[in-house]
Write a protein that holds these residues in place. Structure first.
Motif, PDB file in Angstrom:
ATOM      1  N   SER A  58       0.842  -1.199   0.000  1.00 50.62           N
ATOM      2  CA  SER A  58       0.000   0.000   0.000  1.00 50.62           C
ATOM      3  C   SER A  58       0.874   1.246   0.000  1.00 50.62           C
ATOM      4  CB  SER A  58      -0.897   0.012   1.236  1.00 50.62           C
ATOM      5  OG  SER A  58      -1.448   1.306   1.370  1.00 50.62           O
ATOM      6  N   LEU A  95       0.217   4.159   0.557  1.00 48.13           N
ATOM      7  CA  LEU A  95      -0.082   5.124   1.622  1.00 48.13           C
ATOM      8  C   LEU A  95       1.086   5.236   2.608  1.00 48.13           C
ATOM      9  CD1 LEU A  95      -2.457   6.901   2.720  1.00 48.13           C
ATOM     10  CD2 LEU A  95      -3.093   4.954   4.147  1.00 48.13           C
ATOM     11  N   HIS A 136      -1.236  -1.161  -4.276  1.00 47.31           N
ATOM     12  CA  HIS A 136      -2.525  -0.824  -3.651  1.00 47.31           C
ATOM     13  C   HIS A 136      -2.591   0.688  -3.407  1.00 47.31           C
ATOM     14  CE1 HIS A 136      -6.001  -1.989  -1.071  1.00 47.31           C
ATOM     15  NE2 HIS A 136      -5.595  -1.026  -0.264  1.00 47.31           N
ATOM     16  N   HIS A 161      -8.440   1.125  -3.875  1.00 56.53           N
ATOM     17  CA  HIS A 161      -9.348   0.890  -2.743  1.00 56.53           C
ATOM     18  C   HIS A 161     -10.034   2.218  -2.445  1.00 56.53           C
ATOM     19  CE1 HIS A 161      -9.649  -0.175   1.842  1.00 56.53           C
ATOM     20  NE2 HIS A 161     -10.829  -0.070   1.269  1.00 56.53           N
ATOM     21  N   MET A 212     -11.459  -5.766   5.456  1.00 57.34           N
ATOM     22  CA  MET A 212     -10.673  -4.819   6.255  1.00 57.34           C
ATOM     23  C   MET A 212     -10.317  -5.459   7.596  1.00 57.34           C
ATOM     24  SD  MET A 212     -10.175  -2.338   4.330  1.00 57.34           S
ATOM     25  CE  MET A 212      -9.165  -1.486   5.547  1.00 57.34           C
ATOM     26  N   PRO A 240     -10.934   1.289   8.417  1.00 59.56           N
ATOM     27  CA  PRO A 240     -10.316   2.040   7.331  1.00 59.56           C
ATOM     28  C   PRO A 240     -10.122   3.514   7.677  1.00 59.56           C
ATOM     29  CG  PRO A 240     -12.591   1.503   6.799  1.00 59.56           C
ATOM     30  CD  PRO A 240     -12.250   0.747   8.052  1.00 59.56           C
ATOM     31  N   GLY A 241      -9.088   4.087   7.125  1.00 58.67           N
ATOM     32  CA  GLY A 241      -8.819   5.516   7.328  1.00 58.67           C
ATOM     33  C   GLY A 241      -7.356   5.816   7.603  1.00 58.67           C
ATOM     34  N   PHE A 242      -6.647   4.853   8.129  1.00 62.06           N
ATOM     35  CA  PHE A 242      -5.248   5.106   8.497  1.00 62.06           C
ATOM     36  C   PHE A 242      -4.405   3.854   8.284  1.00 62.06           C
ATOM     37  CE2 PHE A 242      -8.064   7.751  10.957  1.00 62.06           C
ATOM     38  CZ  PHE A 242      -7.532   9.024  10.764  1.00 62.06           C
ATOM     39  N   ASP A 274      -6.669  -6.498   4.218  1.00 62.22           N
ATOM     40  CA  ASP A 274      -6.071  -5.159   4.187  1.00 62.22           C
ATOM     41  C   ASP A 274      -6.037  -4.534   5.578  1.00 62.22           C
ATOM     42  OD1 ASP A 274      -5.153  -2.683   3.480  1.00 62.22           O
ATOM     43  OD2 ASP A 274      -6.983  -2.063   2.419  1.00 62.22           O
ATOM     44  N   GLY A 306      -2.709  -3.909   8.772  1.00 59.97           N
ATOM     45  CA  GLY A 306      -1.931  -4.559   9.829  1.00 59.97           C
ATOM     46  C   GLY A 306      -1.337  -5.907   9.461  1.00 59.97           C
ATOM     47  N   VAL A 307      -1.185  -6.147   8.169  1.00 62.76           N
ATOM     48  CA  VAL A 307      -0.610  -7.437   7.743  1.00 62.76           C
ATOM     49  C   VAL A 307       0.902  -7.410   7.959  1.00 62.76           C
ATOM     50  CG1 VAL A 307      -0.195  -8.952   5.743  1.00 62.76           C
ATOM     51  CG2 VAL A 307      -2.467  -7.934   6.097  1.00 62.76           C
ATOM     52  N   VAL A 328      -2.446  -7.128   1.460  1.00 59.82           N
ATOM     53  CA  VAL A 328      -2.040  -5.724   1.349  1.00 59.82           C
ATOM     54  C   VAL A 328      -1.129  -5.443   2.544  1.00 59.82           C
ATOM     55  CG1 VAL A 328      -2.828  -3.318   1.401  1.00 59.82           C
ATOM     56  CG2 VAL A 328      -4.202  -5.072   0.233  1.00 59.82           C
ATOM     57  N   ALA A 329      -0.009  -4.781   2.307  1.00 62.55           N
ATOM     58  CA  ALA A 329       0.858  -4.419   3.441  1.00 62.55           C
ATOM     59  C   ALA A 329       1.456  -3.046   3.174  1.00 62.55           C
ATOM     60  CB  ALA A 329       1.963  -5.456   3.624  1.00 62.55           C
ATOM     61  N   GLY A 330       1.255  -2.144   4.120  1.00 64.24           N
ATOM     62  CA  GLY A 330       1.762  -0.780   3.991  1.00 64.24           C
ATOM     63  C   GLY A 330       3.017  -0.573   4.814  1.00 64.24           C
ATOM     64  N   ASN A 331       2.810  -0.288   6.080  1.00 64.36           N
ATOM     65  CA  ASN A 331       3.955   0.013   6.954  1.00 64.36           C
ATOM     66  C   ASN A 331       4.958  -1.132   7.062  1.00 64.36           C
ATOM     67  OD1 ASN A 331       3.728   2.751   8.609  1.00 64.36           O
ATOM     68  ND2 ASN A 331       1.716   2.045   7.982  1.00 64.36           N
TER      69      ASN A 331
HETATM   70  C1  DX5 Z   1      -6.418   1.497   5.660  1.00 63.01           C
HETATM   71  C2  DX5 Z   1      -5.931   1.193   4.270  1.00 63.01           C
HETATM   72  C3  DX5 Z   1      -4.851   0.149   4.201  1.00 63.01           C
HETATM   73  C4  DX5 Z   1      -3.549   0.612   4.827  1.00 63.01           C
HETATM   74  C5  DX5 Z   1      -2.677  -0.581   5.095  1.00 63.01           C
HETATM   75  O1  DX5 Z   1      -7.485   2.377   5.597  1.00 63.01           O
HETATM   76  O2  DX5 Z   1      -6.995   0.714   3.492  1.00 63.01           O
HETATM   77  O3  DX5 Z   1      -4.623  -0.248   2.865  1.00 63.01           O
HETATM   78  O4  DX5 Z   1      -2.866   1.505   3.994  1.00 63.01           O
HETATM   79  O5  DX5 Z   1      -1.563  -0.145   5.795  1.00 63.01           O
HETATM   80  P1  DX5 Z   1      -0.888  -0.990   6.961  1.00 63.01           P
HETATM   81  O6  DX5 Z   1      -0.384  -2.270   6.334  1.00 63.01           O
HETATM   82  O7  DX5 Z   1       0.182  -0.098   7.434  1.00 63.01           O
HETATM   83  O8  DX5 Z   1      -1.947  -1.281   7.990  1.00 63.01           O
END
Ligand code: DX5
Ligand code: ZN
Length: 218
Positions: A9, A11, A34, A67, A138, A142-144, A176, A178-179, A196-199
């Motif tokens: 992700s 983000l 993503h 998304h 989710m 969702p939001g952060f 999506d 916290g993975v 999905v993995a962001g951080n």
């Molecule tokens: C949350 C987003 C996620 C988020 C995932 O609202 O939809 O896609 O960016 O990020 P991590 O993996 O950091 O939780």
């Protein structure tokens, strides 16, 4: 075990070095990119809009997975398609005419996804599961980015997998929020197809390795 599709992700990327971040993903084993679109209404945050998507598209060599955490997504679906979307997911909770939203996305030639919040029952998808290409479960509110994984997601993945199999549907299950390496294997075992993995990816000292590990772990 099946190898999951990994969708980092954006983000969580460094927005001041977006080109570098996208090129990093291009060279990695990531499968999709993503993109989290937030409108400050459906979710209490605003992420990024069309000009940033355009900049991402310019460099991205992997399918773009949009998304949409926005109200009335039908207003912008065509624009996201023109910005290179392969997958477009809308939220069940934001769409009183969800079937119409799905038809719109599919008519544009994109894969249609439906995202559901942690409190939303998987059984609500029963009437439309055969129409959709992907369900985005989710696993945080969702939001952060950067929130803690909600453990009850495992049971939802299993319930959704059962629903998909009972209907002989081909729908992919995406998880999506916290993975990380602590839950990826169990998620895939429960039936997840896309992680999905962001951080967890972008904050790692070696994102390539993390992406590879997420694929191998499972
Ligand atoms: C949350 C987003 C996620 C988020 C995932 O609202 O939809 O896609 O960016 O990020 P991590 O993996 O950091 O939780
Ligand atoms: Zn997302």
């Amino acid at each position: 075990m099946r190898t999951p599709i990994i969708a980092p992700s954006i983000l969580a990327a460094d927005f001041a070095n977006l080109q570098k971040e996208i090129e990093m993903l291009n060279l990695s084993q990531a499968d999709w990119i993503h993109l989290d679109i937030m409108d400050g209404l459906f979710v209490p945050n605003i992420s990024f809009g069309m000009p940033v998507c355009k900049a991402i598209r310019k460099h991205a060599k992997k399918p773009l997975d949009f998304h949409l955490m926005i109200e009335k997504p039908e207003r912008y679906v065509k624009e996201f398609k023109d910005l290179g979307a392969s997958v477009i997911s809308v939220h069940l909770e934001a769409c009183p005419h969800l079937h119409r939203n799905i038809q719109q996305i599919k008519s544009l030639g994109c894969k249609a996804g439906v995202a559901i919040n942690p409190h939303t029952a998987v059984s609500l998808l029963e009437p439309i599961i055969q129409e959709i290409d992907l369900v985005c479960l989710m696993s945080v509110n969702p939001g952060f980015g950067g929130q803690m994984f909600i453990e009850s997601t495992f049971a939802k993945v299993k319930a959704l997998k059962e629903l998909i199999e009972s209907k002989k549907a081909q729908t992919l299950i995406e998880v999506d929020g916290g993975v990380n390496s602590g839950n990826a294997k169990d998620l895939v075992q429960a039936g997840a197809d896309v992680l999905v993995a962001g951080n967890f990816v972008f904050n790692a000292p070696n994102p390539h390795q993390v992406i590879e590990d997420l694929k191998q772990l499972a």
